[in-house]
Write a protein that holds these residues in place. Structure first.
Motif, PDB file in Angstrom:
ATOM      1  N   ILE A 154       1.086  -1.716  -0.107  1.00 56.83           N
ATOM      2  CA  ILE A 154       0.514   0.278  -0.011  1.00 56.83           C
ATOM      3  C   ILE A 154       0.901   1.130   0.396  1.00 56.83           C
ATOM      4  O   ILE A 154       2.133   1.292   0.704  1.00 56.83           O
ATOM      5  CB  ILE A 154      -0.856  -0.057   1.379  1.00 56.83           C
ATOM      6  N   GLU A 155       0.849   2.155  -0.738  1.00 59.00           N
ATOM      7  CA  GLU A 155       0.789   3.541  -0.567  1.00 59.00           C
ATOM      8  C   GLU A 155       1.593   3.947   0.653  1.00 59.00           C
ATOM      9  O   GLU A 155      -0.097   3.866   0.945  1.00 59.00           O
ATOM     10  CB  GLU A 155       0.979   4.356  -2.028  1.00 59.00           C
ATOM     11  N   GLY A 156       2.685   4.213   1.038  1.00 57.09           N
ATOM     12  CA  GLY A 156       2.178   5.411   2.283  1.00 57.09           C
ATOM     13  C   GLY A 156       2.316   4.732   3.132  1.00 57.09           C
ATOM     14  O   GLY A 156       2.537   5.426   4.674  1.00 57.09           O
ATOM     15  N   VAL A 157       3.207   3.783   3.525  1.00 59.13           N
ATOM     16  CA  VAL A 157       3.290   3.013   4.620  1.00 59.13           C
ATOM     17  C   VAL A 157       4.039   3.569   5.566  1.00 59.13           C
ATOM     18  O   VAL A 157       3.279   3.198   7.057  1.00 59.13           O
ATOM     19  CB  VAL A 157       2.579   1.365   4.389  1.00 59.13           C
ATOM     20  N   ASP A 158       5.030   3.673   5.568  1.00 62.15           N
ATOM     21  CA  ASP A 158       5.861   4.989   6.421  1.00 62.15           C
ATOM     22  C   ASP A 158       5.519   6.028   6.472  1.00 62.15           C
ATOM     23  O   ASP A 158       5.806   6.528   7.575  1.00 62.15           O
ATOM     24  CB  ASP A 158       7.830   4.355   5.773  1.00 62.15           C
ATOM     25  N   ARG A 159       4.402   6.166   6.050  1.00 64.49           N
ATOM     26  CA  ARG A 159       4.214   8.038   6.370  1.00 64.49           C
ATOM     27  C   ARG A 159       3.899   8.067   8.032  1.00 64.49           C
ATOM     28  O   ARG A 159       3.981   8.861   8.633  1.00 64.49           O
ATOM     29  CB  ARG A 159       3.974   8.594   5.752  1.00 64.49           C
ATOM     30  N   PHE A 160       2.623   7.434   8.440  1.00 67.26           N
ATOM     31  CA  PHE A 160       1.841   7.583   9.474  1.00 67.26           C
ATOM     32  C   PHE A 160       2.939   7.326  10.108  1.00 67.26           C
ATOM     33  O   PHE A 160       3.590   7.099  10.911  1.00 67.26           O
ATOM     34  CB  PHE A 160       0.726   5.761   9.223  1.00 67.26           C
ATOM     35  N   GLY A 161       2.372   8.251  11.238  1.00 71.26           N
ATOM     36  CA  GLY A 161       3.229   9.275  12.500  1.00 71.26           C
ATOM     37  C   GLY A 161       1.942   8.366  13.461  1.00 71.26           C
ATOM     38  O   GLY A 161       2.914   8.421  15.115  1.00 71.26           O
ATOM     39  N   GLY A 162       0.805   7.336  13.660  1.00 62.70           N
ATOM     40  CA  GLY A 162       0.578   7.425  14.666  1.00 62.70           C
ATOM     41  C   GLY A 162       1.174   5.486  14.887  1.00 62.70           C
ATOM     42  O   GLY A 162       2.653   5.101  14.959  1.00 62.70           O
ATOM     43  N   GLU A 163       0.126   5.075  15.881  1.00 66.16           N
ATOM     44  CA  GLU A 163       0.857   3.630  15.924  1.00 66.16           C
ATOM     45  C   GLU A 163       1.098   2.459  15.038  1.00 66.16           C
ATOM     46  O   GLU A 163      -0.496   2.484  14.250  1.00 66.16           O
ATOM     47  CB  GLU A 163      -0.096   3.070  17.516  1.00 66.16           C
ATOM     48  N   VAL A 164       1.470   1.957  15.016  1.00 59.14           N
ATOM     49  CA  VAL A 164       1.143   0.767  13.889  1.00 59.14           C
ATOM     50  C   VAL A 164       1.440  -0.788  14.888  1.00 59.14           C
ATOM     51  O   VAL A 164       2.854  -0.696  15.330  1.00 59.14           O
ATOM     52  CB  VAL A 164       2.786   1.282  12.527  1.00 59.14           C
ATOM     53  N   TYR A 165       0.667  -1.827  14.734  1.00 61.93           N
ATOM     54  CA  TYR A 165       0.652  -2.977  14.330  1.00 61.93           C
ATOM     55  C   TYR A 165       0.485  -4.263  13.573  1.00 61.93           C
ATOM     56  O   TYR A 165      -0.337  -3.572  12.747  1.00 61.93           O
ATOM     57  CB  TYR A 165      -0.753  -2.887  15.507  1.00 61.93           C
ATOM     58  N   PHE A 166       1.869  -4.896  13.230  1.00 57.56           N
ATOM     59  CA  PHE A 166       1.244  -6.091  12.637  1.00 57.56           C
ATOM     60  C   PHE A 166       0.314  -7.297  13.037  1.00 57.56           C
ATOM     61  O   PHE A 166       1.409  -7.053  14.482  1.00 57.56           O
ATOM     62  CB  PHE A 166       1.997  -6.383  11.216  1.00 57.56           C
ATOM     63  N   THR A 167      -0.953  -7.989  12.880  1.00 56.79           N
ATOM     64  CA  THR A 167      -0.395  -8.964  13.704  1.00 56.79           C
ATOM     65  C   THR A 167       0.472 -10.119  14.258  1.00 56.79           C
ATOM     66  O   THR A 167       0.292 -10.512  14.891  1.00 56.79           O
ATOM     67  CB  THR A 167      -2.036  -9.120  13.286  1.00 56.79           C
ATOM     68  N   GLY A 168       0.449 -10.267  12.493  1.00 59.96           N
ATOM     69  CA  GLY A 168       1.995 -10.669  12.848  1.00 59.96           C
ATOM     70  C   GLY A 168       2.785 -10.604  13.278  1.00 59.96           C
ATOM     71  O   GLY A 168       4.197 -11.617  13.723  1.00 59.96           O
ATOM     72  N   ARG A 169       3.385  -9.433  13.960  1.00 58.97           N
ATOM     73  CA  ARG A 169       4.906  -9.343  14.871  1.00 58.97           C
ATOM     74  C   ARG A 169       3.762  -8.474  15.884  1.00 58.97           C
ATOM     75  O   ARG A 169       4.608  -7.438  16.028  1.00 58.97           O
ATOM     76  CB  ARG A 169       5.132  -8.497  13.668  1.00 58.97           C
ATOM     77  N   TRP A 170       3.081  -8.454  17.117  1.00 59.44           N
ATOM     78  CA  TRP A 170       2.245  -7.867  17.942  1.00 59.44           C
ATOM     79  C   TRP A 170       3.396  -8.037  19.260  1.00 59.44           C
ATOM     80  O   TRP A 170       4.007  -8.479  19.657  1.00 59.44           O
ATOM     81  CB  TRP A 170       1.171  -8.905  18.060  1.00 59.44           C
ATOM     82  N   PRO A 171       2.838  -6.617  19.742  1.00 56.27           N
ATOM     83  CA  PRO A 171       4.004  -6.523  20.552  1.00 56.27           C
ATOM     84  C   PRO A 171       3.853  -7.286  21.910  1.00 56.27           C
ATOM     85  O   PRO A 171       2.690  -8.016  22.217  1.00 56.27           O
ATOM     86  CB  PRO A 171       3.607  -5.156  21.134  1.00 56.27           C
ATOM     87  N   HIS A 172       4.859  -7.130  22.986  1.00 51.80           N
ATOM     88  CA  HIS A 172       4.427  -8.101  23.805  1.00 51.80           C
ATOM     89  C   HIS A 172       3.611  -7.825  25.022  1.00 51.80           C
ATOM     90  O   HIS A 172       2.783  -8.629  25.828  1.00 51.80           O
ATOM     91  CB  HIS A 172       5.824  -8.565  24.317  1.00 51.80           C
ATOM     92  N   GLU A 173       4.460  -6.232  25.411  1.00 53.11           N
ATOM     93  CA  GLU A 173       2.916  -5.752  25.895  1.00 53.11           C
ATOM     94  C   GLU A 173       1.862  -5.436  25.327  1.00 53.11           C
ATOM     95  O   GLU A 173       1.442  -5.759  24.624  1.00 53.11           O
ATOM     96  CB  GLU A 173       3.963  -4.393  26.491  1.00 53.11           C
ATOM     97  N   LYS A 174       0.238  -5.266  26.634  1.00 52.60           N
ATOM     98  CA  LYS A 174      -0.041  -4.934  26.234  1.00 52.60           C
ATOM     99  C   LYS A 174      -0.703  -3.632  25.459  1.00 52.60           C
ATOM    100  O   LYS A 174      -0.396  -2.559  26.168  1.00 52.60           O
ATOM    101  CB  LYS A 174      -1.557  -4.498  27.743  1.00 52.60           C
ATOM    102  N   VAL A 175      -1.831  -4.101  24.302  1.00 50.15           N
ATOM    103  CA  VAL A 175      -1.752  -3.134  23.980  1.00 50.15           C
ATOM    104  C   VAL A 175      -3.394  -2.336  24.297  1.00 50.15           C
ATOM    105  O   VAL A 175      -4.353  -2.836  23.830  1.00 50.15           O
ATOM    106  CB  VAL A 175      -1.952  -3.255  22.297  1.00 50.15           C
ATOM    107  N   ASP A 176      -3.429  -0.555  24.807  1.00 49.02           N
ATOM    108  CA  ASP A 176      -4.416  -0.416  24.949  1.00 49.02           C
ATOM    109  C   ASP A 176      -5.195   0.301  24.491  1.00 49.02           C
ATOM    110  O   ASP A 176      -4.702   1.522  24.066  1.00 49.02           O
ATOM    111  CB  ASP A 176      -4.020  -0.125  25.865  1.00 49.02           C
ATOM    112  N   PHE A 177      -6.022   0.307  23.487  1.00 43.93           N
ATOM    113  CA  PHE A 177      -6.701   1.776  21.983  1.00 43.93           C
ATOM    114  C   PHE A 177      -7.927   1.798  22.463  1.00 43.93           C
ATOM    115  O   PHE A 177      -9.142   2.808  22.231  1.00 43.93           O
ATOM    116  CB  PHE A 177      -7.628  -0.020  20.798  1.00 43.93           C
ATOM    117  N   THR A 178      -8.428   1.761  24.127  1.00 42.61           N
ATOM    118  CA  THR A 178      -9.095   2.433  24.770  1.00 42.61           C
ATOM    119  C   THR A 178      -8.727   3.418  23.772  1.00 42.61           C
ATOM    120  O   THR A 178      -7.960   4.832  24.470  1.00 42.61           O
ATOM    121  CB  THR A 178      -9.087   2.733  26.364  1.00 42.61           C
ATOM    122  N   GLY A 179     -10.587   4.286  23.923  1.00 47.56           N
ATOM    123  CA  GLY A 179     -10.337   5.969  23.605  1.00 47.56           C
ATOM    124  C   GLY A 179      -9.639   5.977  22.143  1.00 47.56           C
ATOM    125  O   GLY A 179      -9.943   7.125  21.713  1.00 47.56           O
TER     126      GLY A 179
END
Ligand code: NA7
Length: 852
Positions: free
Chosen positions: A147-172
């Motif tokens: 997808i064009e521009g994948v590196d541009r996004f300034g927010g949080e980025v997650y890949f399901t296949g490489r998910w962080p070990h710590e809890k990701v909180d999407f609240t709000g």
């Protein structure tokens, strides 16, 4: 050498490998990029990640003690529980001491002199070993989102296949999920629980069924507890690695209430193999598949309130099961929540990812987080991403540039002592992975043990064996609907990846049988070398078309009487019974019955195509060894020939033996062809456009009529014809038994038809005609596993030598009878299509259409 075996990957495969190799006394080292065991279950930590094979089945079977001490808490265990299980296994057998974590194997090169592998790790070490085993999994290399521009996004980025070990909180937060495969479908309902807004970007809607997760199915648990050995054996010898009774209900033939009941039961069961087993033919017959697909769509429409969203969630571009179906918990209902929105990328594609969100063709979205659930470079990706160089420095990537070629999905030529666990062309992702993993590890370990005992230290498949297995994979794939889908099974999710069906679709049971057989036959298709010398039992493990094997097995299981042990009357009654239960063949434009007015009139049935006439005319003679059958006994084949060739087919009966012995049938055939040629106009067909055709003994009569009728004919179509009385050709020897038409049955037919002295008469053995010059152009079809193959080949060659234009089709993997089994043996359809197209090209009124 540092180790006997080095393995990449410490998931289910790598752990069991260590266990087995150690017990056999081989030294082993496992490398894994991860910091602990788990493989897939180490990396895929996204919310909602679970297996979708019941966990009772998705567990090791090698040690009953392990089963006793581990209890799954749910029908479908979560990722943390499966990871804990693998951690427990590693602890129990003290496996971690042979694993180097945080280290990847970056390259592997075969060293001919050393007769082993030189590996380089990401830690910069060189390690040598005799055998290298890739236990890297089928879905371990995440696909880079195209997808064009994948590196541009300034927010949080997650890949399901490489998910962080710590809890990701999407609240709000305002969250985007891109991708609606299993990973997306599992995580979307859970992310929706936390997020303030969730926007799902869907390119292709996916079929998903409710998992109905909860406690383990009591029925399954009871069955397992009653006899765990029998349960595990049943799984090993099942189609998909989970014990389940395959149905024989044909979707299109079943009454509506049966269809509904079977579907509802499967839906309520919440198991993939249940919903894939509603109808026996749902993965091979588009109409049956559509029945299941539509019932799932009805469910989606009944769950999702907004009709437009519901319709967008309904998969319509691929048959059910040709993309990995999913099991979900509240996936479709999630789209009823006010803060969840579906964006249909087919209508409004993503233009680019921006610094703050996503721009589609229609809208600008702002997000705090983007989750990529965009899948993997499946099956071959993890293998070719390591720089593996085999003999002569050829890389696996180059060797597989046009798609993988393996022997048994375990090995590949040019790469000695290299094994893949659940590699391409093995059942792998079409099966319960744990069952397939254990089977592969066992096979590899047994092979290493056998080699050590027999004094061999290298093993490599032969080109012949590999080519045969590769072809068998394609044969299996081609009778299914899989090639119709743009799935990752077909490599279609990765731009530029070769389009083939990567896993083996022939079934876990049949696959296991093939692997066992290769070993039992002295490593058929492998070359073994070592100080003890060299051994190579070369050959192809599966040569029959897969559906032909199925039919033969089904017939064997029915314990049918050998026809030659019956009287002609009994044999005829038996054939009539069989004919009554076969599929009828395609619908044609019209059918008329009549009589050819000879001294003993001959019944006929005239099949006309649907297209406007007049059509050319094919005078057809049925098979049945001059003893059995009638003008309607080959009806499905005649309808098929009529439809495919766009010619009218006049199936004429003839006098049968033993009541009427030679030359009655031959004389009838000659007379019938003359009559048809003289009456083409009366029959409503094109005058001067008559051909003869026949199968088996009918092929004999067609060949005789072509020689003797003395009327102008446009062509002769001879399908597996009897053209000679000589039984000494090799095909009579090779195929004497086991392929329906046996040598004994041919003897019975000849004995009923013709006295031995007359058999060499060209009227009985047309191959013996003094000259074949000037005969009409011929389409000759011979089948590989037919006693009559060689005489058919000889006739095709003799016709060609006499200057007759000949199209000779050799039906690979087919038998004498399989080519006429319309709608039963699917692999025979392309042969019939080719045959019909060759035939129609002989008719001037049809030839231009054929050329088009
Ligand atoms: P899948 O099944 O490959 O799903 C990936 C999803 O991501 C699928 O819906 C794709 O749509 C979508 N996708 C991929 N690339 C894009 C781009 N560029 N734009 C939009 N959407 C995209 O992977 P999963 O991780 O869900 O599941 C993998 C397997 O793991 C699963 O089958 C189980 O066996 C376990 P597409 O269908 O290609 O149009």
């Amino acid at each position: 050498m540092d180790f006997d075996v080095v393995t990449a990957g410490a998931g289910f495969s790598g752990l069991y490998l260590i266990y087995r190799l150690r017990r056999l006394g081989f030294s082993v080292r496992v490398f894994d990029e991860a910091l602990d065991v788990g493989g897939t279950w180490y990396w895929n930590r996204y919310p909602g990640a679970r297996c979708d094979i019941p966990t009772t089945d998705y567990s090791y079977s090698f040690d009953p003690e392990l089963e006793k001490e581990w209890t799954w808490s749910e029908k479908y265990a979560t990722q943390p529980e499966i990871l804990a299980y693998l951690g427990h296994v590693a602890d129990k057998y003290d496996l971690r001491r042979d694993i180097q974590f945080g280290t990847k194997i970056e390259s592997a090169a075969w060293d001919e002199e050393m007769r082993g592998w030189r590996l380089r790790t990401s830690a910069g070490d060189e390690v040598t070993c005799r055998f290298y085993v890739a236990a890297t999994g089928c879905l371990s290399l995440p696909k880079k989102p195209d997808i064009e521009g994948v590196d541009r996004f300034g927010g949080e980025v997650y890949f399901t296949g490489r998910w962080p070990h710590e809890k990701v909180d999407f609240t709000g937060k305002r969250v985007a999920v891109i991708g609606t495969g299993s990973s997306g479908i599992q995580c979307i309902p859970l992310i929706a629980r936390e997020a303030a807004q969730l926007t799902v970007f869907q390119r292709t809607p996916n079929f998903s069924c409710p998992a109905w997760n909860g406690p383990e199915d009591p029925e399954r648990v009871a069955r397992f507890a009653a006899d765990r050995d029998a349960y595990r054996q049943a799984a090993r010898w099942s189609r998909g690695g989970v014990p389940i009774e395959p149905t024989d209900v044909i979707g299109t033939a079943a009454p509506e209430e049966v269809r509904r009941r079977r579907f509802e039961e499967a839906w309520q069961k919440g198991e993939l193999f249940a919903i894939l087993n509603v109808f026996a033919d749902q993965l091979v017959n588009p109409a049956s598949n559509e029945l299941v697909s539509e019932m799932i769509r009805e469910k989606i429409r009944s769950i999702v309130h907004d009709p437009e969203t519901a319709e967008a969630l309904c998969p319509k571009d691929h048959p059910f099961g040709t993309k990995r179906p999913c099991l979900d918990t509240d996936y479709f209902a999630t789209f009823n929540l006010p803060h969840v929105r579906l964006v249909d990328l087919r209508k409004t594609p993503i233009k680019t990812i921006t610094e703050t969100g996503i721009d589609t063709a229609a809208e600008t979205f702002e997000f705090d987080a983007i989750v990529y659930a965009t899948g993997f470079d499946a099956m071959t990706g993890p293998l070719v991403s390591v720089d593996i160089k085999g003999r002569d420095g050829i890389t696996l990537k180059d060797k597989w540039a046009e798609g993988p070629a393996t022997y048994l999905g375990l090995t590949t030529t040019g790469f000695p002592n290299f094994f893949m666990v659940t590699g391409p062309e093995s059942p792998s992702v079409f099966s319960n992975m744990v069952v397939s993993i254990e089977q592969h590890v066992d096979w590899i370990c047994d092979a290493l043990d056998d080699m050590r005992r027999d004094g061999y230290d290298t093993i490599e498949p032969t080109p012949l064996a590999e080519e045969g297995w590769h072809r068998h994979n394609a044969d299996c794939a081609n009778i299914t609907l899989h090639p119709l889908a743009n799935s990752w099974y077909m490599g279609a999710n990765v731009p530029g990846k070769p389009r083939v069906l990567y896993p083996y679709i022939g079934g876990v049971d049949r696959y296991r049988a093939a692997c066992d057989e290769a070993r039992a036959r002295g490593y058929l298709g492998f070359k073994l070398t070592g100080p003890g010398g060299e051994r190579c039992n070369d050959g192809v493990i599966r040569r029959l078309q897969p559906d032909v094997s199925l039919v033969l097995e089904a017939m064997e299981a029915m314990n049918l009487p050998a026809l030659e042990t019956l009287s002609p009357a009994e044999a005829r009654a038996f054939m009539d019974q069989s004919a009554a239960i076969r599929p009828p063949g395609p619908a044609v434009g019209s059918e008329e019955d009549g009589l050819v007015p000879l001294d003993v009139p001959l019944e006929y049935r005239l099949y006309r195509p649907e297209s406007p006439g007049p059509h050319p005319l094919v005078v057809y003679f049925h098979g049945g060894g001059w003893v059995l059958g009638s003008h309607v006994s080959d009806e499905p084949f005649c309808r098929d020939l009529c439809t495919r060739s766009d010619a009218a087919v006049l199936s004429v009966n003839y006098r049968h033996a033993p009541e009427w012995r030679f030359p009655a049938a031959a004389e009838d055939a000659v007379a019938a062809v003359r009559w048809a040629a003289d009456n083409a106009v009366e029959l409503g067909t094109v005058p001067g456009e008559v051909a003869v055709a026949g199968w088996s003994a009918g092929g004999n009569l067609a060949a005789v009529a072509a020689q003797r009728a003395g009327v102008p004919l446009r062509g002769q179509l001879l399908l597996c014809p009897v053209v000679d009385c000589d039984f000494s050709r090799p095909s009579y020897e090779e195929n004497a038994e086991g392929y329906v038409l046996t040598r004994a049955l041919m003897e019975w037919f000849w004995d009923h038809y013709c006295d031995p002295p007359s058999r060499t008469d060209p009227l009985a053995s047309p191959l013996r005609a003094a000259s074949l010059e000037g005969l009409p152009p011929a389409v000759v079809v011979t089948a590989e596993f037919d006693p009559l193959r060689d005489e058919g080949d000889a006739y095709a060659a003799a016709l060609a030598a006499a200057g007759v234009p000949v199209t000779h089709l050799r039906a690979r993997g087919h038998t004498h009878t399989s080519l006429t089994m319309v709608d039963v043996v699917i692999s025979s359809a392309p042969v019939r299509a080719e045959m019909a197209s060759a035939l129609r090209s002989l008719f001037p009124s049809l030839a231009p259409a054929a050329a088009a």
